[in-house]
Design a protein around this motif. Structure first.
Motif, PDB file in Angstrom:
ATOM      1  N   TRP A 156       0.836  -1.198   0.000  1.00 23.75           N
ATOM      2  CA  TRP A 156       0.000   0.000   0.000  1.00 23.75           C
ATOM      3  C   TRP A 156       0.874   1.253   0.000  1.00 23.75           C
ATOM      4  CZ3 TRP A 156      -5.186   0.808  -0.456  1.00 23.75           C
ATOM      5  CH2 TRP A 156      -5.702   2.049  -0.051  1.00 23.75           C
ATOM      6  N   SER A 157       1.918   1.253   0.814  1.00 19.64           N
ATOM      7  CA  SER A 157       2.804   2.416   0.902  1.00 19.64           C
ATOM      8  C   SER A 157       3.609   2.615  -0.380  1.00 19.64           C
ATOM      9  CB  SER A 157       3.762   2.265   2.094  1.00 19.64           C
ATOM     10  OG  SER A 157       4.690   1.214   1.876  1.00 19.64           O
ATOM     11  N   GLN A 158       3.772   1.542  -1.156  1.00 19.44           N
ATOM     12  CA  GLN A 158       4.487   1.627  -2.427  1.00 19.44           C
ATOM     13  C   GLN A 158       3.577   1.999  -3.589  1.00 19.44           C
ATOM     14  OE1 GLN A 158       6.158  -2.319  -2.608  1.00 19.44           O
ATOM     15  NE2 GLN A 158       8.003  -1.752  -1.458  1.00 19.44           N
ATOM     16  N   GLY A 159       2.295   2.206  -3.303  1.00 16.98           N
ATOM     17  CA  GLY A 159       1.345   2.544  -4.355  1.00 16.98           C
ATOM     18  C   GLY A 159       0.774   1.337  -5.072  1.00 16.98           C
ATOM     19  N   ARG A 160       1.067   0.144  -4.591  1.00 14.22           N
ATOM     20  CA  ARG A 160       0.532  -1.080  -5.210  1.00 14.22           C
ATOM     21  C   ARG A 160      -0.805  -1.419  -4.543  1.00 14.22           C
ATOM     22  NH1 ARG A 160       5.116  -5.599  -5.578  1.00 14.22           N
ATOM     23  NH2 ARG A 160       3.451  -6.549  -6.848  1.00 14.22           N
TER      24      ARG A 160
END
Length: 305
Positions: free
Chosen positions: A179-183
């Motif tokens: 989530w923090s990586q934008g995935r």
């Protein structure tokens, strides 16, 4: 001492650090009594964490191996009591060369389905474990927390294989990283599978500390903007949710060392102070000061600090 995260596709056949099979483990377990029963060669096990990412091998050293060796020792000793489980223990623990590898395998087997293959999930899990040292530390802290604080936990092996609260929490750590990586698509897919398999629904945006005990875990719901500190104990059917009246930052903030009783609902962007205790079945709508006890519906403070 170095531990290993092996490539998920080659791991089962690349246990070069120890050439043992289920039958050998079954035989060795017969000599195990109250002490550890692990091959002497395993005490000198030194290898490296490797994983294929983007066609490249990434190696990571991890010197926190003592817990993993303890788990292997427990597994070998368990086989003295139940040799019929040798194949299961071998595939789940004894064929792996690191805690992360065994955990990734266990989660992938449970969360994979016809739409998302276990092998693909295992690659994702291993990738996160390999690149994030904080996640690796949190895994170990959570294992110790369950072993120390849950009287029903018989061993680290017992927790790793059977405690869905522990497994759900570790799967969430991976979802949170994605989530923090934008995935977000993959993170939400993981959330969905965790909810279906473990009956624990944690939004991938929620932030969770280390040393977490989700005791029983069934029915735990944690909202997107919730923040949970370290060494928190949460029993079953607990909700950290919103009130439905606001958007944005709308979920509770839980301090370190908090104990949340079964069936509790903590609603809204409120703070539960460090070391506080919330009684079972409470509905908490206001801040709770540190080191106090709150019970009831609506919850009220009882006693002193």
């Amino acid at each position: 001492m170095a531990a290993c995260i092996a490539n998920s596709r080659s791991e089962s056949t690349s246990s070069s650090a120890f050439s043992l099979n289920p039958n050998q483990f079954q035989k060795s377990s017969s000599s195990c009594r109250s002490k550890f029963c692990i091959s002497p060669s395993l005490s000198n096990l030194v290898s490296c964490k490797t994983i294929n990412r983007g066609g490249k091998k990434v190696s990571i050293e991890d010197h926190e191996d003592e817990l993993w060796l303890k788990i292997r020792e427990e597994a070998s000793c368990d086989l003295e009591q139940e040799p019929i489980l040798s194949k299961y223990y071998y595939s789940s623990i004894l064929s792996h060369v690191s805690l992360e590898s065994a955990l990734a395998n266990q989660l992938a087997m449970k969360l994979g389905n016809s739409e998302v293959a276990s092998d693909a999930l295992k690659e994702i899990l291993l990738s996160v474990f390999a690149e994030d040292q904080e996640v690796r530390r949190a895994i170990r802290d959570d294992l110790r927390a369950v072993r120390e604080r849950d009287p029903a936990c018989l061993s680290y092996v017992h927790c790793l294989l059977n405690f869905k609260g522990f497994l759900a929490c570790q799967a969430h750590r991976v979802a949170n990283k994605l989530w923090s990586q934008g995935r977000t698509v993959m993170a939400l897919l993981l959330q969905s599978r965790i909810s279906e398999v473990f009956a624990v629904d944690i939004h991938p945006g929620a932030r969770i500390g280390r040393g977490i005990l989700l005791d029983h875990a069934t029915g735990v719901v944690i909202g997107e903007t919730a923040v949970i500190g370290d060494n928190v104990t949460i029993l079953h059917n607990v909700t950290f949710g919103g009130t439905g009246k606001v958007s944005g930052d709308r979920h509770p903030k839980i301090g370190d060392g908090v104990f949340i009783g079964a069936g509790t609902k903590v609603l809204g962007n409120i703070t539960i102070g460090e070391g506080a205790k919330i009684g079972a079945g409470s509905v908490v709508l206001k801040d709770v000061p540190p080191k106090t006890t709150s019970v009831g519906n609506p919850a009220r403070l009882v006693g002193g600090k």
